[in-house]
Design an enzyme around this catalytic site. Structure first.
Site, PDB file in Angstrom:
ATOM      1  N   GLU A 208      43.225  39.222  48.220  1.00 26.56           N
ATOM      2  CA  GLU A 208      43.175  39.333  46.751  1.00 26.56           C
ATOM      3  C   GLU A 208      41.919  38.598  46.315  1.00 26.56           C
ATOM      4  OE1 GLU A 208      45.151  40.973  44.819  1.00 26.56           O
ATOM      5  OE2 GLU A 208      46.769  41.372  46.231  1.00 26.56           O
TER       6      GLU A 208
ATOM      7  N   CYS B 117      41.077  35.325  37.764  1.00 23.88           N
ATOM      8  CA  CYS B 117      40.608  36.547  38.425  1.00 23.88           C
ATOM      9  C   CYS B 117      40.707  37.727  37.468  1.00 23.88           C
ATOM     10  CB  CYS B 117      41.418  36.804  39.683  1.00 23.88           C
ATOM     11  SG  CYS B 117      43.185  36.767  39.392  1.00 23.88           S
TER      12      CYS B 117
ATOM     13  N   GLU C 190      50.220  41.994  45.919  1.00 22.25           N
ATOM     14  CA  GLU C 190      51.084  40.824  45.875  1.00 22.25           C
ATOM     15  C   GLU C 190      52.225  41.142  44.912  1.00 22.25           C
ATOM     16  OE1 GLU C 190      49.540  36.778  47.232  1.00 22.25           O
ATOM     17  OE2 GLU C 190      48.433  37.526  45.542  1.00 22.25           O
TER      18      GLU C 190
HETATM   19  P1  NAD Z   1      37.138  30.586  47.460  1.00 17.98           P
HETATM   20  O1  NAD Z   1      36.963  31.907  48.093  1.00 17.98           O
HETATM   21  O2  NAD Z   1      35.964  29.683  47.418  1.00 17.98           O
HETATM   22  O3  NAD Z   1      38.298  29.773  48.161  1.00 17.98           O
HETATM   23  C1  NAD Z   1      39.602  30.303  48.295  1.00 17.98           C
HETATM   24  C2  NAD Z   1      40.310  29.568  49.416  1.00 17.98           C
HETATM   25  O4  NAD Z   1      39.643  29.863  50.643  1.00 17.98           O
HETATM   26  C3  NAD Z   1      40.280  28.045  49.287  1.00 17.98           C
HETATM   27  O5  NAD Z   1      41.479  27.503  49.775  1.00 17.98           O
HETATM   28  C4  NAD Z   1      39.122  27.658  50.175  1.00 17.98           C
HETATM   29  O6  NAD Z   1      39.189  26.330  50.656  1.00 17.98           O
HETATM   30  C5  NAD Z   1      39.274  28.661  51.305  1.00 17.98           C
HETATM   31  N1  NAD Z   1      38.035  28.926  52.058  1.00 17.98           N
HETATM   32  C6  NAD Z   1      36.760  28.782  51.641  1.00 17.98           C
HETATM   33  N2  NAD Z   1      35.914  29.125  52.645  1.00 17.98           N
HETATM   34  C7  NAD Z   1      36.675  29.498  53.682  1.00 17.98           C
HETATM   35  C8  NAD Z   1      36.391  29.972  54.991  1.00 17.98           C
HETATM   36  N3  NAD Z   1      35.136  30.117  55.417  1.00 17.98           N
HETATM   37  N4  NAD Z   1      37.425  30.281  55.804  1.00 17.98           N
HETATM   38  C9  NAD Z   1      38.692  30.156  55.376  1.00 17.98           C
HETATM   39  N5  NAD Z   1      39.024  29.695  54.157  1.00 17.98           N
HETATM   40  C10 NAD Z   1      38.026  29.376  53.319  1.00 17.98           C
HETATM   41  O7  NAD Z   1      37.698  30.865  45.974  1.00 17.98           O
HETATM   42  P2  NAD Z   1      38.045  29.803  44.842  1.00 17.98           P
HETATM   43  O8  NAD Z   1      36.753  29.269  44.299  1.00 17.98           O
HETATM   44  O9  NAD Z   1      39.070  28.845  45.307  1.00 17.98           O
HETATM   45  O10 NAD Z   1      38.753  30.744  43.759  1.00 17.98           O
HETATM   46  C11 NAD Z   1      38.047  31.544  42.878  1.00 17.98           C
HETATM   47  C12 NAD Z   1      38.022  32.982  43.362  1.00 17.98           C
HETATM   48  O11 NAD Z   1      39.349  33.432  43.605  1.00 17.98           O
HETATM   49  C13 NAD Z   1      37.459  33.942  42.318  1.00 17.98           C
HETATM   50  O12 NAD Z   1      36.614  34.859  42.959  1.00 17.98           O
HETATM   51  C14 NAD Z   1      38.701  34.638  41.787  1.00 17.98           C
HETATM   52  O13 NAD Z   1      38.464  35.910  41.226  1.00 17.98           O
HETATM   53  C15 NAD Z   1      39.545  34.703  42.989  1.00 17.98           C
HETATM   54  N6  NAD Z   1      40.950  34.906  42.644  1.00 17.98           N
HETATM   55  C16 NAD Z   1      41.480  36.123  42.859  1.00 17.98           C
HETATM   56  C17 NAD Z   1      42.802  36.372  42.508  1.00 17.98           C
HETATM   57  C18 NAD Z   1      43.419  37.717  42.739  1.00 17.98           C
HETATM   58  O14 NAD Z   1      44.641  37.800  42.734  1.00 17.98           O
HETATM   59  N7  NAD Z   1      42.660  38.775  42.927  1.00 17.98           N
HETATM   60  C19 NAD Z   1      43.568  35.345  41.941  1.00 17.98           C
HETATM   61  C20 NAD Z   1      42.977  34.115  41.732  1.00 17.98           C
HETATM   62  C21 NAD Z   1      41.662  33.894  42.090  1.00 17.98           C
END
Ligand code: NAD
Length: 496
Positions: free
Chosen positions: A249, A283, A463
């Site tokens: 997601e 998001c 989800e």
């Molecule tokens: P992010 O991608 O930076 O991090 C998400 C999670 O992934 C965190 O727990 C982070 O620690 C982990 N992560 C980061 N790098 C990783 C790696 N290399 N390997 C494994 N895990 C890793 O995102 P964020 O800044 O926490 O959240 C914002 C983003 O989430 C936005 O793009 C938003 O649109 C998206 N989002 C999407 C939804 C949806 O349902 N589509 C819902 C909420 C947020």
């Protein structure tokens, strides 16, 4: 200073290295809320081993009994909702009404999934052959690695943990580095509700130090990830070699279409809360508003008036309407996009500055910001900013509005404001997004409907709702032959 631990094999334990990191309040950055384990691969191994050991016996617990534990967790969440919401506002920044909503999502999802314990329907269908019975049933997938973002710190973990458990899986959750406390609160509730040891495990720490080893672990059979499209790509690449199940997601660049016959008071209100709720860090945030040219000047005037009047501040103060950015990094990203928007020639009609006077200097605050006359090809209209920045784009008619709306790589949420039922139905059919609203903003989901997006927002899974069961289980088809005949003889007979 409160010190928190990982939850592994039913015990609260520090990181193997003993290292910790500070969880700080984004509205008062000097305030350290607690120390959390700075975990690494060794902690992930221990958590996955525990989840793998617990899998067999948990998967044999009848689904309605598993669901009773989830139901008890829902009851506990109800009792502690206010406490958890306040802690969430402190660690994440969004205002109390929103963090109450976040905790409520976790409650709703828990009740809903508890019900699914008695509703894991398979199919029974007539067989092609006489004296043969045919049916299908759901099986658990195995150990699930759950990786979550910071913007819905309790809701999103619940959207993954609850269906995973009800379907008979065990889980290791790695919450976002910035919001470990809300996920920990959820896991603690599950412990108190009676989840057996090893079934749910929590490991806090950084994406590369914890998330990556979790994805790569060979005992993890399913990765459910919510976060940025960039990291989502990495998750997909890591899972590809072993065909590991992965549910993604990701980002959004959502749009509100305002037609010439729209109720402008509703449309403006939807644009305000869709664009600036959660400081634009959703998001589903409405970061683009495409407005019919005949109502464009009036809409813009009313929208910018409302945005300018928004009260920005600490989310714990009841009068606050918009909280801080989650971090200095996120604030800098917003500032950078404001610069990009100006350089691209978009017209800044309100906001555009970091707030740094007085109390604001203690946190990561930014003004609600609106760019007008935006060309849909501009970067500010194409890329996910994840902050309080809205692009307003004029359009000529419904067809061009839909084309602009669909002209991004993301496909999470879209909305139309109109009184014309034909226009509403046409947009419903033609907007290529996983979620669509009529006369309501792009935000706000109900747990019994599928949630997720098309294109680069998702990878085909959803989800919530029954769709979550498809993510967290696998089908087994079963044929029972009670003819007592040799198989060959039976096929020949049936063929006659
Ligand atoms: P992010 O991608 O930076 O991090 C998400 C999670 O992934 C965190 O727990 C982070 O620690 C982990 N992560 C980061 N790098 C990783 C790696 N290399 N390997 C494994 N895990 C890793 O995102 P964020 O800044 O926490 O959240 C914002 C983003 O989430 C936005 O793009 C938003 O649109 C998206 N989002 C999407 C939804 C949806 O349902 N589509 C819902 C909420 C947020």
């Amino acid at each position: 200073m409160p010190v928190f631990h990982n939850f592994i094999d039913g015990e609260w334990v520090p990181a193997a290295s003993g290292a910790t990191y500070e969880n700080r309040n984004p509205a008062l950055h000097q305030q350290v809320l607690g120390l959390f384990p700075r975990s690494g691969p060794e902690d992930v191994d221990r958590a996955v081993d525990a989840a793998a050991r617990a899998l067999k016996s948990w998967s044999l617990v009848p689904a309605p009994r598993r669901a009773e534990i989830v139901f008890r967790a829902a009851e506990m969440l109800v009792r502690r909702k206010e406490e958890f919401a306040r802690q969430m506002t402190q660690e994440m920044g969004k205002i109390l009404t929103e963090t109450r909503g976040d905790a409520q999502e976790a409650i709703d999802m828990s009740y809903y999934m508890a019900g699914e314990g008695r509703r894991q329907f398979g199919q029974t269908v007539p067989s092609e052959l006489r004296n043969k019975f045919a049916m299908s049933m759901r099986m658990p997938v195995g150990v699930c690695g759950l990786i979550t973002p910071w913007n819905f710190p309790m809701a999103i973990p619940s959207w993954k943990i609850m269906p995973a458990l009800v379907c008979g899986n065990t889980a290791v959750i790695k919450p976002a580095t910035d919001t470990p406390h809300s996920a920990l609160n959820l896991v603690k509730v599950l412990e108190d509700a009676g989840v057996p040891r090893g079934v749910v495990n929590l490991v806090t720490g950084a994406g590369t130090a914890v998330g990556l080893p979790l994805i790569r672990h060979k005992e993890v059979k399913l990765v459910s990830f919510t976060g940025s499209t960039e990291v989502g790509h990495e998750v997909a690449r890591e899972c590809a070699p072993s065909f590991k199940h992965h549910h993604l997601e990701m980002g959004g660049k959502n749009v509100i279409i305002v037609m010439d016959d729209a109720r402008l008071d509703l449309a403006v209100d939807g644009a305000v809360w869709g664009g600036f709720g959660t400081s634009g860090q959703r998001c589903t945030a409405a970061s683009r508003v495409v407005v019919h040219k005949t109502v464009y000047p009036e809409f813009l005037e009313k929208f910018s008036c409302r945005a300018k009047a928004l009260r920005v501040g600490n989310g714990l103060v009841p009068s606050t309407e918009m909280g801080p950015m989650i971090s200095d990094n996120q604030l800098r990203t917003v500032e950078e996009y404001v610069r990009i928007g100006r350089d691209e020639g978009a017209r800044l009609v309100c906001g555009g500055r970091r707030l740094s006077d007085g109390e604001y200097a203690k946190g990561f605050f930014h003004e609600p910001t609106i760019f007008a006359d935006v060309d849909p090809r501009m970067r500010i209209a194409q890329e996910e900013i994840f902050g309080p920045v809205v692009s307003v784009i004029p359009c000529d008619d419904l067809e061009s509005a839909i084309e602009i709306g669909n002209g991004v790589v993301y496909g999470l949420s879209s909305a139309i404001y109109t009184q014309n039922i034909n226009a509403a139905f046409q947009a419903m059919r033609d907007m290529n997004t996983g979620i669509f609203y009529v006369n309501a903003s792009t935000i706000g989901a109900e747990v019994h409907l599928p949630f997720g997006g098309t294109k680069q927002t998702g990878n085909g899974h959803r989800e919530a709702g029954q769709a979550a069961l498809d993510t967290f289980s696998e089908w087994k088809s079963i044929y029972i032959d009670y003819s007592g005949k040799l198989q060959r003889a039976q096929i020949d007979t049936e063929a006659m």
